[in-house]
Design an enzyme around this catalytic site. Structure first.
Site, mmCIF file in Angstrom:
data_model
loop_
_atom_site.group_PDB
_atom_site.id
_atom_site.type_symbol
_atom_site.label_atom_id
_atom_site.label_comp_id
_atom_site.label_asym_id
_atom_site.label_seq_id
_atom_site.Cartn_x
_atom_site.Cartn_y
_atom_site.Cartn_z
ATOM 1 N N GLY A 1 0.804 -1.243 -0.012
ATOM 2 C CA GLY A 1 0.032 -0.045 0.217
ATOM 3 C C GLY A 1 0.833 1.456 0.055
ATOM 4 N N ASP B 1 -7.573 -10.640 -8.994
ATOM 5 C CA ASP B 1 -6.452 -11.083 -9.769
ATOM 6 C C ASP B 1 -5.948 -9.943 -10.732
ATOM 7 O OD1 ASP B 1 -4.319 -12.365 -11.085
ATOM 8 O OD2 ASP B 1 -5.408 -14.198 -11.087
ATOM 9 N N ASP C 1 3.253 -2.432 -10.463
ATOM 10 C CA ASP C 1 4.639 -2.939 -9.395
ATOM 11 C C ASP C 1 4.528 -4.164 -9.336
ATOM 12 O OD1 ASP C 1 7.016 -2.979 -8.292
ATOM 13 O OD2 ASP C 1 5.991 -1.745 -6.398
ATOM 14 N N CYS D 1 11.090 -4.090 -8.224
ATOM 15 C CA CYS D 1 12.248 -3.682 -7.191
ATOM 16 C C CYS D 1 13.459 -5.107 -7.360
ATOM 17 C CB CYS D 1 11.824 -3.897 -5.765
ATOM 18 S SG CYS D 1 13.095 -3.551 -4.668
#
Length: 472
Positions: free
Chosen positions: A292, A339, A356, A409
Site C-alpha cells: 500500500g 487477480d 509494480d 524492485c
C-alpha cells in the site's frame, strides 16, 4: 562471563549455571525463525523487540545491538560461512543449523563489530551454553578462538579465490552475495570492477529510514522537526531519519498521514503520476497495490488533481494492508481484492496505470538481506509469466493516450528490460517513453528510455521503471 560463584555438581566437579544474555538470545531466536520458517527479519524482529521492551529486559541500546547482530549476521552470512568452514573439521552442511547460527553470530561480533575479542567469544560461548548445552558450547569456543586469530581482511584474503582466477567467485565471498546474484547484478549494472564492488558494498550497508509526507495530509516541514531528520535526496515528499530513528514515534506516521517508504518507491509512483498523457486524467489504477505504500502516495496526489485511484491487490490480507494505508485519504478511492491477470475492470478504463509486479526482490537486499540466500536462479522462471501477464493487463486497462508504469524492485534484466521488450513486441500500439525527465534532479539515470535506480548511486532500493503510452 558471569562472576557468579561456581556451584558444585553432585560429582564434585566445578559447575556454573549458564547466564542468559537477553540481547543475544533474542538475536539467536530471530535467526532461527528466519532459517526454520523462511521468515523475514524485518517482520520477525520488531515483535520480538517489543516483547523484550515490555518485559523490562531491554533498553534502546539493547534493541540497537540486537538489530545489528541479526542484520549484520544475515548480510555477512556468505563470508562468515567461508571463514567458519576454514575453522571446522567437517563440511558446514554437517554442522547443526542452530550451532551454525551461534557461530555466525560470534563471527559477526568478532569480525564485523567493535566488540572486544574476549567479550565476543565469551558471550557467544555463554549463549551456546544457554541454547545448545555445554558440549556444543565447547565446540563453539574452539571454533571462535580460531576465527579470532585474524581480522576480516586477513580472513577474506585467505578464503576468497583470487580475483584474477574467478572475479565473480571472489566478489561473492568478499561481499557475501551468492555467485549468481553477483553475476546478474554485474550484467545489469555493466562497467568494470569498481561499480559492482560499490553496489555490493551498498547492499551490505544498513539503509536509512525514509519517510514520505503524503500530500494534503502531512508536510516535509512537519517531519523535519523530528530529531535527526533531513530532507530526502530526490523526492519532494521524502525525509530521512539519519540516526536510525523510530518511525513509530512520529505522530504523522502513527496517524497515517505519513509513512515509511524508500525514496526509490516514491520516485516510481511520482513518475507515473507526472507522465504526459493525452486527454482526461481522472481514473488511476494501482494494479499490484500491496502492501500500500505507492497506492497511498498515488491516492494523495490523485486527490489533489480531482482524480480517483482504484487499488487492486490479489491477496486479501495484503488488500487489507492497502485499505489501512489509504484510510484518511482526502479524496475518493477504492480498494479491491482481485487477480491482476484476470481483472474485473473493462479494457481502456484508466488514464494512468501502475503495475509494480512481484519479483525476486534483488533490488532490496539492504532491507531483506536473507533474500539473497533464499532466492534461486530458477525463481526467475516462476515470475516471468506473471510479470508479462500483468504488463499485458496494464496495457489493456489503459485507454488510448493513457500511460502505464511497469515497475519492479529488481535490477535483473530478466525481470526488467526483457519483460518490457517481449510484451511490446505483442503490442505495436504501445510506445516506450523516456522516463528520465520524470525524475528531475536525479543523476546517473543511464541512456534511457527506461530508468534503473541503484543503492550506491542514488541511495535507494534498485527500483526499475519503464513508462509506456498506448497510442492505439
Amino acid at each position: 562471563m558471569s562472576d557468579q560463584p561456581r556451584r558444585p555438581r553432585p560429582t564434585g566437579k566445578p559447575h556454573r549455571r549458564p547466564q542468559k544474555d537477553p540481547v543475544r538470545v533474542l538475536a539467536f531466536e530471530a535467526l532461527r525463525a528466519v532459517d526454520e520458517r523462511d521468515a523475514y527479519a524485518n517482520l520477525v524482529l520488531p515483535p520480538l523487540l517489543r516483547k523484550a521492551r515490555q518485559s523490562g529486559d531491554f533498553d534502546a541500546r539493547d534493541a540497537a545491538l540486537a538489530t545489528e547482530l541479526v542484520y549484520g549476521t544475515l548480510r555477512g552470512q556468505g563470508t562468515y560461512d567461508a571463514i567458519i568452514a576454514a575453522c571446522v573439521d567437517r563440511p558446514l552442511r554437517e554442522v547443526d543449523p542452530p550451532v551454525l547460527d551461534v557461530l555466525s553470530l560470534g563471527a559477526h561480533q568478532l569480525l564485523g563489530t567493535r566488540i572486544p575479542t574476549h567479550a565476543a567469544v565469551s558471550a557467544s560461548v555463554e549463549l551456546a551454553r544457554v541454547v545448545l548445552g555445554d558440549g556444543r558450547a565447547k565446540f563453539v569456543n574452539a571454533v571462535l578462538r580460531k576465527v579470532a586469530q585474524h581480522d576480516l581482511d586477513a580472513w577474506t584474503e585467505r578464503v576468497a579465490p583470487p580475483y584474477d582466477d574467478d572475479p565473480e567467485d571472489h566478489l561473492a565471498v568478499v561481499h557475501s552475495h551468492p555467485r549468481w546474484v553477483v553475476s546478474a547484478l554485474w550484467d545489469s549494472l555493466g562497467g568494470g570492477r569498481a561499480g559492482i564492488e560499490k553496489l555490493l558494498e551498498a547492499d551490505n550497508e544498513r539503509p536509512e529510514v525514509t519517510l514520505v509526507a503524503r500530500p494534503g495530509r502531512a508536510t516535509t516541514d512537519e517531519l523535519l522537526r523530528e530529531e535527526a531528520a533531513v530532507p530526502g535526496r530526490w523526492s519532494p515528499y521524502a525525509v530521512r531519519l539519519t540516526e536510525g530513528g523510530e518511525p513509530g514515534a512520529v505522530d504523522a506516521v502513527r496517524e497515517g498521514r505519513a509513512g515509511v517508504q524508500d525514496e526509490g518507491s516514491q520516485l516510481v509512483a511520482l513518475a507515473l503520476a507526472n507522465a504526459p498523457l493525452d486527454g482526461p486524467d481522472e481514473r488511476w489504477l494501482d494494479g499490484c497495490a500491496g502492501p500500500g505504500g505507492k497506492a497511498a502516495l498515488l491516492a494523495a496526489v490523485a486527490a489533489q488533481r480531482g482524480a480517483v485511484l482504484l487499488a487492486s491487490e490479489k491477496q486479501p490480507h495484503r488488500a487489507g494492508l492497502v485499505a489501512k494505508a489509504l484510510v484518511g485519504n482526502p479524496g475518493p478511492y477504492q480498494v479491491i481484492a482481485a487477480d491482476g491477470t484476470r481483472p474485473p475492470w473493462r479494457p481502456g478504463s484508466f488514464d494512468r496505470v501502475l503495475m509494480d509486479v512481484p519479483c525476486t526482490g534483488l533490488g532490496a537486499l539492504r532491507r531483506r538481506p536473507e533474500a539473497r540466500w533464499r532466492r534461486r536462479p530458477e525463481d526467475l522462471e516462476g515470475f516471468a509469466p506473471l510479470q508479462r501477464g500483468l504488463l499485458r493487463t496494464a496495457l489493456e486497462a489503459v485507454r488510448v493516450g493513457g500511460v502505464v508504469g511497469y515497475a519492479t524492485c529488481s535490477p535483473h534484466l530478466a525481470e526488467t528490460r526483457a519483460v518490457v521488450a517481449d510484451v511490446l513486441k505483442q503490442h505495436p500500439e504501445a510506445e516506450l517513453l523516456d522516463a528520465r525527465p520524470l525524475l528531475p534532479g536525479v543523476p546517473a539515470l543511464g541512456e534511457g528510455p527506461d530508468v534503473q535506480l541503484w543503492p550506491h548511486l542514488h541511495g535507494t532500493d534498485a527500483m526499475y521503471l519503464a513508462v509506456i503510452r498506448r497510442n492505439g
